[in-house]
Scaffold this motif. Structure first.
Motif: not given
Length: 264
Positions: A29-30, A32-35, A87, A204, A211
């Protein structure tokens, strides 16, 4: 309860450590989010390169199956399996604060700034008022706002203000024909990059890969108070209300809601 000093990781180190500990979903997930990478060969090289940095920081242990030092691996286990977290996003300073509930007595605090993640353990009995207030850069004050009226806007106008030219907000701020509350809001919104900060209450389940957001509060830090966005009736009449609330009053209420959320 795991006892350790603050642990600091770059986002690359965090992804590699999660992957090596078997938490591929969260690592993916991280990524993909940060590419950060594009294919499997890049990922393997990414992990190998990051291993060197983990060694330098003392977070590597050749005697362990994962290669990750026990203290860090224990921390990642707690992070991944925490079921409730708060968050908080500070848009102006580009900082994120996450408070992961571990049990009735302790939480794991994660502060994210410029790609760096700092982790530390926190006693819930110390309260959350100061850590929340300081994250949003607000002084511990209780300003008298008698006479200040809430501002009512349509959700469409709010959307337009996000993308309008900064000069429009500057004109609103300087227009002496406008109400002082509106002028102050325009200045605060401009200073915050034409964005609201937010506080999300999240649940989550890593095993089920689920989540959800239990609630989201939008706020805008001002000089001496907080603009709270009340959007309870937005679906009914497309109206939002921006309420000026003294700093102490606002964060004491957020602390109360947070505590209730953690205890429910």
């Amino acid at each position: 309860m795991l006892q350790t000093q603050q642990i600091n990781l770059t986002i690359n180190e965090m992804v590699a450590a999660l992957s090596l500990c078997g938490y591929d979903k969260m690592a993916g997930q991280i990524l993909n989010e940060q590419e950060l990478i594009k294919n499997e060969s890049e990922f393997n090289r990414f992990v190998q390169e990051t291993e060197t940095k983990l060694r330098q920081k003392g977070y590597w242990d050749d005697n362990r199956e994962t290669g990750i030092a026990k203290g860090l691996e224990d921390l990642l286990y707690l992070l991944v399996h925490a079921k409730k977290k708060i968050r908080c996003i500070n848009m102006r300073k580009h900082r994120v604060l996450l408070i992961h509930l571990l049990n009735k007595k302790h939480s794991l605090v994660q502060e994210v700034k410029g790609g760096e993640h700092a982790f530390s353990f926190y006693k819930n009995s110390d309260g959350f008022y100061d850590i929340l207030r300081e994250h949003f850069g607000m002084r511990d004050t209780e300003t008298d706002i008698n006479g200040w009226q809430p501002i009512q806007m349509t959700d469409e106008l709010i959307d337009e203000l996000h993308t309008s030219e900064p000069e429009l907000l500057l004109t609103m701020k300087q227009d002496e024909n406008q109400a002082m509350a509106l002028r102050d809001f325009a200045g605060d919104f401009l200073r915050n990059g034409q964005e609201f900060d937010n506080i999300s209450f999240m649940k989550s389940d890593y095993v089920k890969d689920q989540s959800e957001f239990d609630d989201i509060q939008f706020l805008l830090p001002g000089n001496n108070f907080v603009w709270h966005m009340n959007y309870e009736n937005v679906e009914e009449n497309h109206q939002v209300i921006l309420e000026p609330i003294p700093v102490k009053t606002y964060f004491e209420e957020i602390e109360r809601v947070l505590t209730d959320f953690f205890n429910e």
